[in-house]
Design a protein around this motif. Structure first.
Motif, PDB file in Angstrom:
ATOM      1  N   GLU A  78       0.850  -1.193   0.000  1.00  0.00           N
ATOM      2  CA  GLU A  78       0.000   0.000   0.000  1.00  0.00           C
ATOM      3  C   GLU A  78       0.880   1.236   0.000  1.00  0.00           C
ATOM      4  N   GLY A  79       0.230   2.403  -0.064  1.00  0.00           N
ATOM      5  CA  GLY A  79       0.925   3.671   0.092  1.00  0.00           C
ATOM      6  C   GLY A  79       1.766   4.061  -1.112  1.00  0.00           C
ATOM      7  N   GLU A  80       2.421   5.210  -0.997  1.00  0.00           N
ATOM      8  CA  GLU A  80       3.257   5.734  -2.070  1.00  0.00           C
ATOM      9  C   GLU A  80       4.406   4.778  -2.362  1.00  0.00           C
ATOM     10  N   ASN A  81       4.563   4.435  -3.609  1.00  0.00           N
ATOM     11  CA  ASN A  81       5.597   3.506  -4.071  1.00  0.00           C
ATOM     12  C   ASN A  81       5.470   2.114  -3.462  1.00  0.00           C
ATOM     13  N   GLY A  82       4.326   1.825  -2.857  1.00  0.00           N
ATOM     14  CA  GLY A  82       4.104   0.497  -2.301  1.00  0.00           C
ATOM     15  C   GLY A  82       5.004   0.166  -1.122  1.00  0.00           C
ATOM     16  N   MET A 223      11.847   1.670  -0.196  1.00  0.00           N
ATOM     17  CA  MET A 223      11.582   1.128   1.140  1.00  0.00           C
ATOM     18  C   MET A 223      12.684   1.541   2.112  1.00  0.00           C
ATOM     19  N   SER A 224      13.919   1.487   1.637  1.00  0.00           N
ATOM     20  CA  SER A 224      15.044   1.894   2.469  1.00  0.00           C
ATOM     21  C   SER A 224      14.935   3.362   2.867  1.00  0.00           C
ATOM     22  N   GLU A 225      14.456   4.197   1.950  1.00  0.00           N
ATOM     23  CA  GLU A 225      14.241   5.609   2.275  1.00  0.00           C
ATOM     24  C   GLU A 225      13.169   5.761   3.359  1.00  0.00           C
ATOM     25  N   THR A 226      12.163   4.893   3.316  1.00  0.00           N
ATOM     26  CA  THR A 226      11.116   4.907   4.350  1.00  0.00           C
ATOM     27  C   THR A 226      11.733   4.645   5.717  1.00  0.00           C
ATOM     28  N   PHE A 227      12.649   3.683   5.754  1.00  0.00           N
ATOM     29  CA  PHE A 227      13.350   3.425   7.018  1.00  0.00           C
ATOM     30  C   PHE A 227      14.153   4.646   7.442  1.00  0.00           C
ATOM     31  N   ASP A 228      14.898   5.236   6.503  1.00  0.00           N
ATOM     32  CA  ASP A 228      15.746   6.383   6.834  1.00  0.00           C
ATOM     33  C   ASP A 228      14.918   7.556   7.362  1.00  0.00           C
TER      34      ASP A 228
END
Length: 270
Positions: A78-82, A223-228
């Motif tokens: 879900e969400g932006e860029n999954g 996804m890695s950016e989401t973590f960052d």
């Protein structure tokens, strides 16, 4: 011998000498032309080789190219860029956020001790699980395994949430998880070997193709950016309702099933 014959013989000799000199001169010209031609080819080949080497050196790596590539979102996201990955029954009121790096040895220890308990809780509807993947170990060790494993997890998620959880457990298992200094997850062949232990992924042509083609590489970077951007600074980290879920008397994630049950039950009540 008459004087006339003598003059004729001398003239014939001079003519033969002239012809021989012309033949030799012609051979010399051909030889020089060949030398120049071969030298030119060698120079061009060398220049071409150097040019190719420069092109290859300047060619972006697969992961550099993935930064600008179109993001292909795995199914079941879900969400932006999954990048929002939530697994569990929709009726579950709470969500446990799990922040992990696939190469992290402490994450492996956590998953080996707690992963089965967590999966049972999710299956029972006790809470939903939100996974956030990191790749910071690659940055510190100049590797690619965290990114590559995260991309492969996207390929597993594209198959099903269950395949995702089972593949994640296999990656962290004692059998397959490498030492942090070994970048084995950078090898597609090794990731596929791990996947062969998961029924839904073994001999799955679509999954294999997505791993080998790097279908979800750009997604893994997002996804890695989401973590960052999460503010989390280490793995494994657990959060529920914006608060860290930690072992009693500690600031660290619970590392045994007993500690985990106590910490999660407390968070569910809170």
């Amino acid at each position: 011998m008459s004087a006339r014959n003598s003059r004729a013989n001398k003239a014939a000799a001079r003519e033969r000498l002239r012809l021989e000199r012309e033949r030799q001169a012609k051979k010399d010209r051909i030889r020089r032309q060949l030398v120049v031609a071969v030298s030119t080819v060698a120079v061009l080949a060398a220049a071409g080789g150097i040019g190719y080497a420069v092109m290859q050196a300047n060619k972006p790596s697969a992961w550099e190219a993935a930064k600008d590539a179109k993001v292909v979102e795995p199914r079941n996201t879900e969400g932006e860029n999954g990048t929002t990955v939530v697994v569990g029954k929709p009726a579950a009121e709470k969500t446990l956020e799990v922040y992990e790096d696939s190469r992290c040895p402490v994450c492996a220890t956590f998953e080996q001790a707690v992963g089965e308990t967590m999966k049972k809780d999710v299956d029972a509807g006790k809470y939903k699980l939100r996974y956030v993947g990191a790749t910071f170990i690659d940055n510190s060790d100049n590797g690619e395994g965290s990114k590559n494993a995260l991309s492969a997890l996207g390929a597993a998620l594209d198959v099903s949430p269950e395949a995702f959880l089972d593949f994640k457990a296999a990656l962290y298992s004692e059998k397959f998880h490498p030492a942090e200094s070994e970048d084995k997850f950078a090898e597609d062949a090794y990731l596929l070997e791990v996947a062969d232990s998961v029924d839904a992924l073994k001999n799955n042509a679509g999954f294999r193709k997505n791993v080998e083609n790097g279908t979800f590489d750009a997604w893994a970077l997002k996804m890695s950016e989401t973590f960052d951007d999460s503010g989390v600074t280490g793995t494994p980290t657990l959060r529920m309702d914006g608060k860290k879920v930690v072992a009693e008397g500690s600031e660290n994630a619970p590392m045994t099933a007993e500690q985990f049950n106590a910490a999660v039950d407390k968070a569910l009540k809170g």
